[in-house]
Design an enzyme around this catalytic site. Structure first.
Site, PDB file in Angstrom:
ATOM      1  N   ARG A 138       0.856  -1.198   0.000  1.00 13.50           N
ATOM      2  CA  ARG A 138       0.000   0.000   0.000  1.00 13.50           C
ATOM      3  C   ARG A 138       0.887   1.242   0.000  1.00 13.50           C
ATOM      4  O   ARG A 138       0.625   2.222  -0.670  1.00 13.50           O
ATOM      5  CB  ARG A 138      -0.949  -0.002   1.207  1.00 13.50           C
ATOM      6  N   TYR A 143     -16.743  16.966 -14.946  1.00 12.23           N
ATOM      7  CA  TYR A 143     -17.127  15.560 -14.989  1.00 12.23           C
ATOM      8  C   TYR A 143     -18.208  15.298 -13.931  1.00 12.23           C
ATOM      9  O   TYR A 143     -18.097  15.777 -12.793  1.00 12.23           O
ATOM     10  CB  TYR A 143     -15.878  14.720 -14.730  1.00 12.23           C
ATOM     11  N   ASP A 159      -7.868  19.274 -14.246  1.00 18.26           N
ATOM     12  CA  ASP A 159      -8.168  17.898 -14.650  1.00 18.26           C
ATOM     13  C   ASP A 159      -7.777  17.801 -16.128  1.00 18.26           C
ATOM     14  O   ASP A 159      -8.451  18.345 -16.993  1.00 18.26           O
ATOM     15  CB  ASP A 159      -9.662  17.608 -14.436  1.00 18.26           C
ATOM     16  N   LYS A 190      -8.617   6.684 -19.153  1.00 14.36           N
ATOM     17  CA  LYS A 190      -8.999   7.209 -20.463  1.00 14.36           C
ATOM     18  C   LYS A 190      -7.805   7.123 -21.431  1.00 14.36           C
ATOM     19  O   LYS A 190      -7.340   6.040 -21.704  1.00 14.36           O
ATOM     20  CB  LYS A 190      -9.555   8.622 -20.297  1.00 14.36           C
TER      21      LYS A 190
HETATM   22  C1  LIG Z   1     -13.553   9.651 -16.165  1.00 16.52           C
HETATM   23  C2  LIG Z   1     -13.171  10.973 -15.632  1.00 16.52           C
HETATM   24  C3  LIG Z   1     -12.876  11.147 -14.272  1.00 16.52           C
HETATM   25  C4  LIG Z   1     -12.999  10.025 -13.262  1.00 16.52           C
HETATM   26  O1  LIG Z   1     -12.071   9.014 -13.494  1.00 16.52           O
HETATM   27  P1  LIG Z   1     -12.336   7.452 -13.130  1.00 16.52           P
HETATM   28  O2  LIG Z   1     -11.076   6.804 -13.564  1.00 16.52           O
HETATM   29  O3  LIG Z   1     -13.548   7.030 -13.899  1.00 16.52           O
HETATM   30  O4  LIG Z   1     -12.570   7.386 -11.663  1.00 16.52           O
HETATM   31  C5  LIG Z   1     -12.496  12.405 -13.853  1.00 16.52           C
HETATM   32  N1  LIG Z   1     -12.402  13.433 -14.714  1.00 16.52           N
HETATM   33  C6  LIG Z   1     -12.697  13.311 -16.018  1.00 16.52           C
HETATM   34  C7  LIG Z   1     -12.581  14.481 -16.926  1.00 16.52           C
HETATM   35  C8  LIG Z   1     -13.085  12.079 -16.532  1.00 16.52           C
HETATM   36  O5  LIG Z   1     -13.398  11.955 -17.821  1.00 16.52           O
END
Ligand SMILES: *Cc1c(COP(=O)(O)O)cnc(C)c1O
Length: 381
Positions: free
Chosen positions: A48, A100, A174, A199
């Site tokens: 961890r 998001y 982000d 992503k």
């Molecule tokens: C998908 C997404 C998240 C969250 O990420 P996860 O891996 O699904 O927890 C946060 N910000 C944006 C812009 C996203 O597209």
């Protein structure tokens, strides 16, 4: 001499395994590490706290954002949740009015109840940024391009305004939609970068993960403490998959951008399409900022058709190559309706997404095949 992005994507944080010569970073599938005496070890005690596969990923992520410190998490939301734990009651966060859905849900349903204030402003309007800042503003939270309206926020300009208002404000970006290949927020003046590595960084729709990258050592130490204390860490196989995905990030992002531009132009010319939102089109309201800040317009497109809700729902179910699914950033093309799917949590809030907005994640298939698929689906509605 510092290496270029493409070289860092393949090598940063990674060296052939010193014991076996394995070229790929091993998946250290272990929860614990042997000690030769109490407290005598090779830098790892318990997984961890740290795992060598994760260390390689964290170093690679930091290098790609041009920063010294990176931390990997079990998901993008785990990264965001860990960051939010740095807030105190009475703090204010000024966020983009298009974020998001999961981020909004975490702010609104969880952190608001701890006495943290969140407000949402049109961050593409610099006057709205100035007016949105308060004496207790601790963070400015930028998404760019935003999910799903693809608004482009001028990171450099917003960071300058925020830091002039109060040098202690931290500008959080982000960077999931753009990836560090298309834009590097920290070099534009931001303080922290978030990723959902699920992503584009993973890039193959086979792993869930997240990351936080910063240049601020004190903040990094606090985040590292929380990463270990709360434990939302990714497993070694997941770290391996993200590392492998990152190796092809530059070539994938070039092709995502090329395919998306072609699809966006095709949609813009289609008589059944009412509006196309794509940062790479010169009709986009922040096209000039996008050209300055990003290498290309990215792989995401939003659009509206001329037709009612039933026609919109029929269209997203009729594409064959574009799979109807949540998520984005993989090699395969996806289509979805954010209001009913990814952004359901924003319904009834000031961030509500228009029900007719269709979101595309344009993949790496042949672009003519993608346009043909949309053409046949549009022909039937
Ligand atoms: C998908 C997404 C998240 C969250 O990420 P996860 O891996 O699904 O927890 C946060 N910000 C944006 C812009 C996203 O597209």
């Amino acid at each position: 001499m510092p290496h270029h992005f493409e070289t860092l994507a393949i090598h940063a944080g990674q060296e052939p395994d010193p014991t076996t010569g394995a070229v790929m970073t091993p998946i250290y599938q272990t929860s614990t590490f042997v000690q030769s005496g109490v407290g005598e070890h090779k830098g790892y005690e318990y997984a961890r706290t740290g795992n060598p596969t994760r260390t390689a990923l964290e170093a690679c992520l930091a290098a790609l954002e041009g920063a010294p410190f990176g931390l990997a998490f079990a998901s993008g939301m785990a990264a965001i949740d860990t960051l939010c734990k740095l807030l105190n009651p009475g703090d204010h966060v000024l966020a983009s009015n298009d974020v998001y859905g999961g981020t909004f849900r975490l702010f609104d349903k969880q952190y608001k109840k701890y006495g943290i204030e969140f407000s949402y402003a049109e961050l593409t309007d610099l006057q709205a940024v100035r007016e949105g800042l308060r004496p207790n503003t601790r963070w400015v939270w930028i998404e760019t391009p935003t999910n799903p309206r693809l608004k482009v926020v001028d990171i450099h300009a917003v960071a300058e305004i925020a830091h002039a208002h109060n040098p202690r404000i931290r500008v959080v970006v982000d960077n999931t939609f753009a990836t560090p290949y298309l834009q590097q927020p920290l070099t534009l003046g931001a303080d922290v970068v978030i990723h959902s590595t699920t992503k584009y960084l993973g890039g193959h729709s086979d792993v869930v993960g997240g990351a936080l990258v910063t240049r601020d050592e004190a903040m990094h130490e606090q985040l590292k403490f929380l990463q270990n204390a709360a434990g939302a860490v990714p497993g070694p196989l997941d770290c391996f998959l993200v590392l492998r995905g990152i190796k092809t990030l530059p070539v994938r992002m070039e092709r995502h951008g090329e395919n998306a531009l072609a699809v966006a132009q095709f949609l813009a010319d289609h008589p059944k399409v009412a509006e196309v939102i794509y940062p790479g089109l010169d009709t986009h309201p922040q096209h000039a900022v996008a050209k300055r800040q990003m290498r290309n317009g990215g792989g995401m497109i939003s659009f509206f058709i001329r037709g009612d809700a039933a026609a919109t729902r029929a269209l997203v179910a009729r594409t064959k190559l574009f799979a109807l699914a949540e998520s984005l950033g993989g090699v395969e093309s996806l289509i979805e309706l954010p209001a009913a799917m990814t952004h359901g949590s924003t319904q009834g809030s000031p961030l509500e997404v228009a029900p007719g907005l269709i979101r595309l994640s344009v993949g790496l298939e042949n672009k003519q095949d993608l346009m043909d698929d949309l053409a046949q689906a549009l022909a039937e509605v």
